[in-house]
Design an enzyme around this catalytic site. Structure first.
Site, PDB file in Angstrom:
ATOM      1  CE  LYS A   1      -3.933   1.799   2.762  1.00 55.15           C
ATOM      2  NZ  LYS A   1      -4.838   1.492   3.890  1.00 55.15           N
TER       3      LYS A   1
ATOM      4  CB  SER B   1      -8.214   3.377   2.995  1.00 56.87           C
ATOM      5  OG  SER B   1      -7.396   2.773   3.971  1.00 56.87           O
TER       6      SER B   1
ATOM      7  CB  SER C   1      -8.396   0.379   5.742  1.00 57.91           C
ATOM      8  OG  SER C   1      -9.130   1.558   5.623  1.00 57.91           O
TER       9      SER C   1
HETATM   10  N1  GLN Z   1     -13.152   3.357   6.338  1.00 57.06           N
HETATM   11  C1  GLN Z   1     -12.661   3.859   7.592  1.00 57.06           C
HETATM   12  C2  GLN Z   1     -12.445   5.335   7.507  1.00 57.06           C
HETATM   13  O1  GLN Z   1     -12.866   5.914   6.598  1.00 57.06           O
HETATM   14  C3  GLN Z   1     -11.434   3.104   7.986  1.00 57.06           C
HETATM   15  C4  GLN Z   1     -10.211   3.576   7.326  1.00 57.06           C
HETATM   16  C5  GLN Z   1      -9.008   2.770   7.669  1.00 57.06           C
HETATM   17  O2  GLN Z   1      -9.107   1.723   8.295  1.00 57.06           O
HETATM   18  N2  GLN Z   1      -7.866   3.280   7.294  1.00 57.06           N
HETATM   19  O3  GLN Z   1     -11.876   5.928   8.367  1.00 57.06           O
END
Ligand code: GLN
Length: 478
Positions: free
Chosen positions: A73, A148, A172
């Protein structure tokens, strides 16, 4: 898959260079549509692959991951490489050092194909918040891959990479894994070093593996986890080979299901697959027990206080002086001079950050301001303690907690972009694992069906990754 590929590589059936070429070709064919990768370094990948082939020729012993192509990532630093966190503010940022996980992946001689797309600074659930591109769901490109870590997950689900690393602050790794049909693990907080990983919420973030089976996830976890003196929150846990714990048996294991939380707001297809998988665990000899997590309903509100507070403090360093693009360098300034230092900060941040990150930074700054700190931040921390206590209580009675990973399958591209609050709901089942620190894994539970993938989430006791991985491995293979 990793073990089979390893056998092929050491027996000379295929060389690492051939395998890497094959994956680069898949990227060339598929990535124009899927858009999983932000940066691809074919030259370096092939050079590293040739080095592994040379080791084999010399009769040297190689690691299970050696010579096998993977993806990272793009919020994980790779020395000398571009690391953007999918933000315009870091568009030209070249990492001066390797993250600890990058170093460990390199020590295992894994082949890094490139860096994958994400929501800007990992803020989002669809990769639609990336400054560069939207990653599509390989199963149906009308739909999002989730986020994400959507790029990392889509790279694995499409066969571009064999495995990948993502980060998980509120879901994420697990939510996109559920959307795309991969296995994704958020390890126990402290299990994997965060050094060199661009921080979102420091008390919540964990790096974790994404692959197509629990066994592959276990193999990768064994290589990236363990104590790191560069990360003060890294646990002094003993190193384990998680792949050695996959017994393929869950007889007598106690799995708790919080039926209360599953009454409303869950799509029918998700509910059906989830109920069927409960039956499957029963057939495998596990004991299913009803449990309650009385404070879980406050998980999302607490997460959306603590995470923006930590994000606003972490991103203060992206001020165009210490890190990031400088406003007078960019075209948005229309040739104006830099002006005062404050003007430069403001201009750079105005230009460098996208709307979702700005929304969270404003929220976080407000929450941490002197007048509101007690009312919001401190209160959220207290409720976080109660959420953690729910888990401590439940784990006196059961070994695992089982829920769907997400309330619905992957939504369509653009469907939720105008409504951040409904987007936030995709993490309703995942955030509590980050708030309490427990390990949690998402794995496909509707593999027989043609439709979009559906994921189940198992959460385990702190530092019981081996138990979790065995429970998923058993579900997959028995
Ligand atoms: N979808 C969650 C957010 O928008 C989690 C994001 C993540 O785990 N980096 O914060």
């Amino acid at each position: 898959m990793i073990k089979e590929l390893h056998e092929k590589i050491i027996s000379g059936d295929v060389t690492s260079v051939q395998l890497t070429e094959k994956h680069l070709k898949t990227i060339e064919e598929k990535d124009p549509q899927i858009e999983a990768f932000l940066t691809i370094d074919a030259q370096k990948a092939l050079k590293d692959a040739a080095a592994v082939d040379a080791k084999i020729k010399n009769g040297e012993e190689i690691d299970l991951l050696a010579g096998i192509p993977c993806a990272l990532k793009d919020n994980i630093c790779v020395k000398g490489g571009r690391t953007t966190a999918a933000s315009r503010s870091l568009d030209n940022y070249i990492a001066p050092y390797d993250a600890t996980v990058t170093k460990r992946v390199g020590d295992a001689d894994a082949i890094v194909l490139g860096k994958t797309n994400l929501d800007e600074f990992a803020c989002g659930s669809s990769t639609e918040n990336s400054a560069y591109q939207i990653t599509k769901n390989p199963r149906d490109i009308q739909h999002v891959a989730g986020g994400s870590s959507g790029g990392s997950v889509a790279s694995v689900a499409s066969g571009e990479a064999v495995w990948a690393l993502g980060t998980d602050t509120g879901g994420s790794i697990r939510q996109p894994s559920s959307f795309c049909g991969t296995v994704g693990l958020k390890p126990t907080y402290g299990r994997v070093s965060r050094y060199g990983v661009i921080a979102m919420g420091s008390s919540l973030d964990q790096v974790g593996p994404i692959a197509t089976s629990a066994e592959d996830v276990a193999i990768v976890l064994s290589r990236i986890s363990g104590h790191d003196e560069h990360d003060a929150t890294s646990a002094k846990s003993s190193d384990k080979k998680y792949e050695d714990y996959l017994r393929g048996d869950v007889k007598g294991a106690k799995i708790g299901v919080p039926y209360d939380l599953l009454k409303e707001g869950i799509a029918d297809d998700v509910k059906e697959s989830f109920m069927n998988s409960i039956e499957k665990y029963k057939e495998l000899g596990a004991k299913i027990e009803e449990i309650s997590l009385p404070h879980a309903e406050y998980g999302l509100p607490v997460y959306y206080i603590i995470m923006p507070a930590e994000l606003s403090s972490n991103l203060a360093r992206i001020d165009s002086i210490r890190y990031g693009m400088r406003a007078n360098d960019h075209e948005g300034r229309d040739g104006r001079d830099a002006g005062s230092v404050i003007e430069q900060y403001m201009d750079s941040r105005q230009y460098g950050f996208g709307p979702e990150v700005k929304r969270r930074l404003m929220l976080g700054t407000y929450i941490l301001s002197a007048g509101y700190y007690d009312a919001y931040y401190k209160k959220a921390q207290k409720v976080r303690t109660l959420i953690r206590k729910d888990f401590e209580d439940v784990y006196k009675k059961v070994d695992y907690i089982f829920t769907p990973t997400t309330p619905e399958t992957a939504f369509k591209v653009g469907e939720k972009t105008d409504d951040p609050l409904t987007m936030y709901l995709s993490d309703i089942f995942t955030v509590t694992a980050n708030l309490s620190g427990v390990p949690a894994i998402s794995f496909p539970i509707n593999t027989e069906s043609e439709g979009l993938p559906i994921g189940g989430q198992l959460m385990g006791k702190w530092f019981d990754e081996e138990g979790l991985l065995n429970a998923v491995h058993t579900f997959e293979t028995v």
